[in-house]
Write an enzyme that holds these catalytic residues in place. Structure first.
Site, PDB file in Angstrom:
ATOM      1  N   LYS A  67       0.850  -1.196   0.000  1.00 56.13           N
ATOM      2  CA  LYS A  67       0.000   0.000   0.000  1.00 56.13           C
ATOM      3  C   LYS A  67       0.876   1.233   0.000  1.00 56.13           C
ATOM      4  O   LYS A  67       1.846   1.310   0.771  1.00 56.13           O
ATOM      5  CB  LYS A  67      -0.845  -0.045   1.290  1.00 56.13           C
ATOM      6  CG  LYS A  67      -1.869   1.028   1.421  1.00 56.13           C
ATOM      7  CD  LYS A  67      -3.193   0.603   0.827  1.00 56.13           C
ATOM      8  CE  LYS A  67      -4.181   1.742   0.703  1.00 56.13           C
ATOM      9  NZ  LYS A  67      -3.949   2.632  -0.443  1.00 56.13           N
ATOM     10  N   LYS A  91       5.087   2.184   8.458  1.00 59.11           N
ATOM     11  CA  LYS A  91       3.882   2.916   8.885  1.00 59.11           C
ATOM     12  C   LYS A  91       2.686   1.969   9.012  1.00 59.11           C
ATOM     13  O   LYS A  91       1.957   2.012  10.004  1.00 59.11           O
ATOM     14  CB  LYS A  91       3.585   4.013   7.854  1.00 59.11           C
ATOM     15  CG  LYS A  91       2.638   5.067   8.336  1.00 59.11           C
ATOM     16  CD  LYS A  91       2.346   6.095   7.248  1.00 59.11           C
ATOM     17  CE  LYS A  91       3.544   6.911   6.829  1.00 59.11           C
ATOM     18  NZ  LYS A  91       3.214   7.948   5.832  1.00 59.11           N
ATOM     19  N   LYS A 103       5.273   2.391  -2.933  1.00 58.58           N
ATOM     20  CA  LYS A 103       5.167   3.790  -3.365  1.00 58.58           C
ATOM     21  C   LYS A 103       5.363   3.855  -4.872  1.00 58.58           C
ATOM     22  O   LYS A 103       6.007   2.974  -5.462  1.00 58.58           O
ATOM     23  CB  LYS A 103       6.240   4.646  -2.680  1.00 58.58           C
ATOM     24  CG  LYS A 103       5.858   6.103  -2.563  1.00 58.58           C
ATOM     25  CD  LYS A 103       4.817   6.308  -1.474  1.00 58.58           C
ATOM     26  CE  LYS A 103       4.406   7.751  -1.328  1.00 58.58           C
ATOM     27  NZ  LYS A 103       3.561   7.947  -0.122  1.00 58.58           N
ATOM     28  N   THR A 187      -5.334  12.651   7.383  1.00 56.98           N
ATOM     29  CA  THR A 187      -3.930  12.780   7.781  1.00 56.98           C
ATOM     30  C   THR A 187      -3.773  13.859   8.847  1.00 56.98           C
ATOM     31  O   THR A 187      -3.159  13.626   9.901  1.00 56.98           O
ATOM     32  CB  THR A 187      -3.051  13.074   6.554  1.00 56.98           C
ATOM     33  OG1 THR A 187      -3.217  11.977   5.644  1.00 56.98           O
ATOM     34  CG2 THR A 187      -1.591  13.199   6.923  1.00 56.98           C
ATOM     35  N   ASN A 218      -3.697  20.253   2.267  1.00 56.03           N
ATOM     36  CA  ASN A 218      -4.686  19.345   2.852  1.00 56.03           C
ATOM     37  C   ASN A 218      -4.382  19.032   4.324  1.00 56.03           C
ATOM     38  O   ASN A 218      -5.184  19.318   5.218  1.00 56.03           O
ATOM     39  CB  ASN A 218      -4.675  18.084   1.955  1.00 56.03           C
ATOM     40  CG  ASN A 218      -5.606  17.015   2.433  1.00 56.03           C
ATOM     41  OD1 ASN A 218      -6.479  17.276   3.259  1.00 56.03           O
ATOM     42  ND2 ASN A 218      -5.417  15.812   1.939  1.00 56.03           N
ATOM     43  N   SER A 349      -7.527   4.953   4.631  1.00 53.84           N
ATOM     44  CA  SER A 349      -7.469   4.229   3.344  1.00 53.84           C
ATOM     45  C   SER A 349      -7.788   2.753   3.556  1.00 53.84           C
ATOM     46  O   SER A 349      -8.444   2.121   2.717  1.00 53.84           O
ATOM     47  CB  SER A 349      -6.074   4.337   2.725  1.00 53.84           C
ATOM     48  OG  SER A 349      -5.966   5.508   1.960  1.00 53.84           O
TER      49      SER A 349
HETATM   50  P1  NAD Z   1      -0.786  19.383  -0.392  1.00 51.82           P
HETATM   51  O1  NAD Z   1      -0.270  19.361  -1.782  1.00 51.82           O
HETATM   52  O2  NAD Z   1      -2.262  19.464  -0.147  1.00 51.82           O
HETATM   53  O3  NAD Z   1      -0.131  20.621   0.417  1.00 51.82           O
HETATM   54  C1  NAD Z   1       1.231  20.864   0.429  1.00 51.82           C
HETATM   55  C2  NAD Z   1       1.442  22.276   1.005  1.00 51.82           C
HETATM   56  O4  NAD Z   1       2.829  22.507   1.167  1.00 51.82           O
HETATM   57  C3  NAD Z   1       0.926  23.398   0.113  1.00 51.82           C
HETATM   58  O5  NAD Z   1       0.301  24.375   0.919  1.00 51.82           O
HETATM   59  C4  NAD Z   1       2.210  23.974  -0.491  1.00 51.82           C
HETATM   60  O6  NAD Z   1       2.061  25.365  -0.827  1.00 51.82           O
HETATM   61  C5  NAD Z   1       3.135  23.785   0.672  1.00 51.82           C
HETATM   62  N1  NAD Z   1       4.549  23.862   0.313  1.00 51.82           N
HETATM   63  C6  NAD Z   1       5.180  23.324  -0.754  1.00 51.82           C
HETATM   64  N2  NAD Z   1       6.484  23.668  -0.746  1.00 51.82           N
HETATM   65  C7  NAD Z   1       6.675  24.406   0.376  1.00 51.82           C
HETATM   66  C8  NAD Z   1       7.786  25.046   0.959  1.00 51.82           C
HETATM   67  N3  NAD Z   1       8.995  24.988   0.372  1.00 51.82           N
HETATM   68  N4  NAD Z   1       7.619  25.733   2.118  1.00 51.82           N
HETATM   69  C9  NAD Z   1       6.415  25.808   2.710  1.00 51.82           C
HETATM   70  N5  NAD Z   1       5.316  25.212   2.209  1.00 51.82           N
HETATM   71  C10 NAD Z   1       5.439  24.532   1.060  1.00 51.82           C
HETATM   72  O7  NAD Z   1      -0.155  18.105   0.308  1.00 51.82           O
HETATM   73  P2  NAD Z   1      -0.666  17.322   1.593  1.00 51.82           P
HETATM   74  O8  NAD Z   1      -1.547  16.223   1.159  1.00 51.82           O
HETATM   75  O9  NAD Z   1      -1.138  18.299   2.612  1.00 51.82           O
HETATM   76  O10 NAD Z   1       0.706  16.646   2.052  1.00 51.82           O
HETATM   77  C11 NAD Z   1       1.669  17.387   2.773  1.00 51.82           C
HETATM   78  C12 NAD Z   1       2.747  16.435   3.260  1.00 51.82           C
HETATM   79  O11 NAD Z   1       2.140  15.414   4.054  1.00 51.82           O
HETATM   80  C13 NAD Z   1       3.544  15.691   2.176  1.00 51.82           C
HETATM   81  O12 NAD Z   1       4.873  15.524   2.618  1.00 51.82           O
HETATM   82  C14 NAD Z   1       2.877  14.333   2.105  1.00 51.82           C
HETATM   83  O13 NAD Z   1       3.766  13.316   1.644  1.00 51.82           O
HETATM   84  C15 NAD Z   1       2.532  14.143   3.566  1.00 51.82           C
HETATM   85  N6  NAD Z   1       1.451  13.196   3.751  1.00 51.82           N
HETATM   86  C16 NAD Z   1       0.229  13.419   3.224  1.00 51.82           C
HETATM   87  C17 NAD Z   1      -0.772  12.467   3.377  1.00 51.82           C
HETATM   88  C18 NAD Z   1      -2.143  12.694   2.817  1.00 51.82           C
HETATM   89  O14 NAD Z   1      -2.984  11.779   2.982  1.00 51.82           O
HETATM   90  N7  NAD Z   1      -2.444  13.847   2.253  1.00 51.82           N
HETATM   91  C19 NAD Z   1      -0.513  11.280   4.081  1.00 51.82           C
HETATM   92  C20 NAD Z   1       0.756  11.084   4.649  1.00 51.82           C
HETATM   93  C21 NAD Z   1       1.725  12.051   4.462  1.00 51.82           C
END
Ligand code: NAD
Length: 420
Positions: A67, A91, A103, A187, A218, A349
Site C-alpha cells: 500500500k 507505517k 510507493k 492525515t 490538505n 485508506s
Molecule cells: P498538499 O499538496 O495538499 O499541500 C502541500 C502544502 O505545502 C501546500 O500548501 C504547499 O504550498 C506547501 N509547500 C510546498 N512547498 C513548500 C515550501 N517549500 N515551504 C512551505 N510550504 C510549502 O499536500 P498534503 O496532502 O497536505 O501533504 C503534505 C505532506 O504530508 C507531504 O509531505 C505528504 O507526503 C505528507 N502526507 C500526506 C498524506 C495525505 O494523505 N495527504 C498522508 C501522509 C503524508
C-alpha cells in the site's frame, strides 16, 4: 545509490542493534521486494509527445498487499520511491494494518500539465503498472499532486483493462466514486489525535502552546484548524510562496478563506501585527510546536541547532533528516515521527479498501471514531516503548513496527528453522 534509502537503512540498523531481532529480517528489509521502472508516453494537447520516467516499488508484503501513494513531482526518482516504500512498510505495521508498503511516482511537473494531460498521464500510469497493482496485491493512493480525481481516473482505467468493477484498486477516491467521506481530512486529523493523546506527556498545555505549521495544504490546514479549535495558538503558517507569523495568533479558517479568495496567504488577517519572514527562518521561529507538513528534508544538521520548538510533529514524510537527530536530542526537542504522526491517511485508506471489498456503506462518524481509536492506541504503544526501552520516539515507533514485521516474516521460518 543516494540519499534517502541509505538514511532509512541507517535508522533501521541503529534500531536493530538495540533489540533482539533476527539479522535475516534486517537483511530482508534492506532491499525492496520489487521495483518496476517504466517510460510513460504522454501525448500533449499540442500534439507533441513527452516520455516520462515512472516507477512503482512494492517494498515488502510480509503483512499483506502492499500500500502506498503515487507522487507526480519533478524531483521524484527511484531512490525517493524506494525509501517512501520502506517508510510505508513501517507505517502500516505501526498502525497494525494488514498491509505491506509500496510507493509510486512520475518525474513530471504537474503544474505544467492541463487537466486532460493529467488524465492521460494517470491512465498511462495504470496501463504501465497494471501487471503489478491489484486490489489484493498492491493498492495505490494519492500523494503529492495526485488528488481524488486522479484516483477516480486510475480506478476507471483499471476497470477498462480488467473488465471488472474493482474500486478497491486505489484508495483516496472521491466519495462519488467509491471513496470515503473523511479520507481527505484523515492525515491532519490523525496527527491531531496523536498530539492530543501525548500532549500531557510532552508537557504541553493547549492554552499556553504556540504552534507553527509549514505547509498549508490538505494536511497542514486540517491540523492547524483542529488545534486552533482546541485552544492552541497558531502563530505561524507557511505555504510554498508565503510565510506568515503573528505571536498574537492566526485563525486558520480566516487564513484559508483569504487564500481561497486571493490565491495567496499574503495579507491574510491575523490577531495582531503580522510579519512575513524568509522561508528558511520560519522553521526556527519562536514557537513551542513545529509542524512540518510540506516537504522532506526540511530540518537538517545545519538548522537543527536553531530550532526553538520543544516538539516537532512530522506530518510530512521525512521532514527531519537523520543528521538532525543528534542536535535535536541535545536540545531536548521531542520528534513525533512521521510513521506514527501522519499515519491517519493510510488508516482511513484501509477502511475505504475494506468497505470497497465488502461492498458495505460506511459513515463519516464511523470513520472518525475508528481513526481516533487507532491513532490513540498506537500513540500509547509508541510512548510506552519510548519510556520502557529509553529510545527516542522515532526509534520506538520503528521498533514497534519492526516487531510486527518480524513476526510476519519469522512465521514462515528463519535460518534457525531450516539450518541442518
Ligand atoms: P498538499 O499538496 O495538499 O499541500 C502541500 C502544502 O505545502 C501546500 O500548501 C504547499 O504550498 C506547501 N509547500 C510546498 N512547498 C513548500 C515550501 N517549500 N515551504 C512551505 N510550504 C510549502 O499536500 P498534503 O496532502 O497536505 O501533504 C503534505 C505532506 O504530508 C507531504 O509531505 C505528504 O507526503 C505528507 N502526507 C500526506 C498524506 C495525505 O494523505 N495527504 C498522508 C501522509 C503524508
Amino acid at each position: 545509490m543516494s540519499g534517502q534509502l541509505t538514511e532509512a537503512r541507517k535508522r533501521l540498523e541503529e534500531i536493530s542493534e538495540r533489540v533482539d531481532v533476527s539479522p535475516e529480517v534486517v537483511r530482508r528489509l534492506r532491499y525492496p521486494m520489487e521495483t518496476l521502472a517504466a517510460t510513460i508516453p504522454l501525448r500533449m494537447d499540442d500534439g507533441s509527445l513527452r516520455l516520462l520516467k515512472a516507477w512503482r516499488c512494492r517494498y515488502n508484503d510480509a503483512r499483506g498487499p502492499t500500500k502506498g501513494g503515487i507522487r507526480f513531482h519533478p524531483c521524484v526518482d527511484v531512490d525517493h520511491v524506494m525509501s517512501l516504500g520502506f517508510w510505508m512498510t513501517f507505517k502500516c505495521a505501526v498502525m497494525d494494518l494488514p498491509f505491506g508498503g509500496a510507493k509510486g511516482g512520475v518525474q513530471v511537473d504537474p503544474t505544467e500539465l492541463s487537466a486532460l494531460e493529467r488524465e492521460r498521464l494517470s491512465r498511462g500510469y495504470v496501463r504501465a503498472f497494471a501487471g503489478i497493482i491489484g486490489p489484493d496485491r498492491d493498492i495505490p493512493a494519492p500523494d503529492m499532486y495526485t488528488d481524488e480525481m486522479v484516483m477516480a481516473w486510475m480506478a476507471d482505467e483499471y476497470k477498462t483493462i480488467t473488465g471488472a468493477h474493482a474500486p478497491a484498486i486505489v484508495t483516496g477516491k472521491p466519495p462519488g466514486a467509491g471513496g470515503l467521506e473523511g479520507r481527505k481530512e484523515a492525515t491532519g486529523r490523525g496527527a491531531y489525535h496523536v498530539l492530543r493523546r501525548l500532549e500531557g506527556k510532552l508537557g504541553l498545555e493547549p492554552e499556553k502552546t504556540r504552534v507553527a505549521v509549514q505547509g498549508f495544504g490538505n494536511a497542514g490546514y486540517e491540523i492547524a484548524r483542529l488545534l486552533s479549535e482546541s485552544g492552541y495558538r497558531i502563530v505561524g503558517l507557511a505555504d510554498s510562496r508565503t510565510t506568515l507569523y503573528d505571536g498574537d495568533g492566526i485563525d486558520p479558517e480566516k487564513a484559508k478563506a483569504h487564500k481561497d479568495k486571493e490565491g495567496s496567504l499574503s495579507g491574510a488577517p491575523t490577531e495582531g501585527k503580522a510579519q512575513e519572514m524568509e522561508a528558511a527562518e520560519f522553521l526556527t521561529c519562536d514557537c513551542d510546536v513545529l509542524v512540518p507538513a510540506a516537504l522532506a528534508d526540511q530540518i537538517t544538521a545545519d538548522n537543527a541547532g536553531d530550532i526553538e520548538a520543544k516538539v516537532i510533529l512530522e506530518v510530512a514524510n521525512g521532514p527531519v533528516c537523520a543528521g538532525a537527530d543528534g542536535p535535536l536530542t541535545e536540545r531536548g526537542v521531542k520528534v513525533v515521527p512521521d510513521i506514527l504522526a501522519n499515519a491517519g491517511g493510510v488508516t482511513v485508506s484501509h477502511l475505504e479498501w475494506a468497505m470497497n471489498q465488502a461492498r458495505l456503506p460506511w459513515s463519516q462518524e464511523d470513520t472518525r471514531s475508528r481513526l481516533k481509536e487507532a491513532m490513540e492506541r498506537e500513540a500509547d504503544h509508541v510512548w510506552e516503548i519510548h519510556e520502557d526501552e529509553n529510545l527516542s520516539l522515532r526509534a520506538a515507533a520503528y521498533l514497534h513496527g519492526l516487531r510486527r514485521i518480524c513476526a510476519a516474516i519469522s512465521a514462515r521460518g528463519l535460518e534457525s528453522t531450516f539450518r541442518r
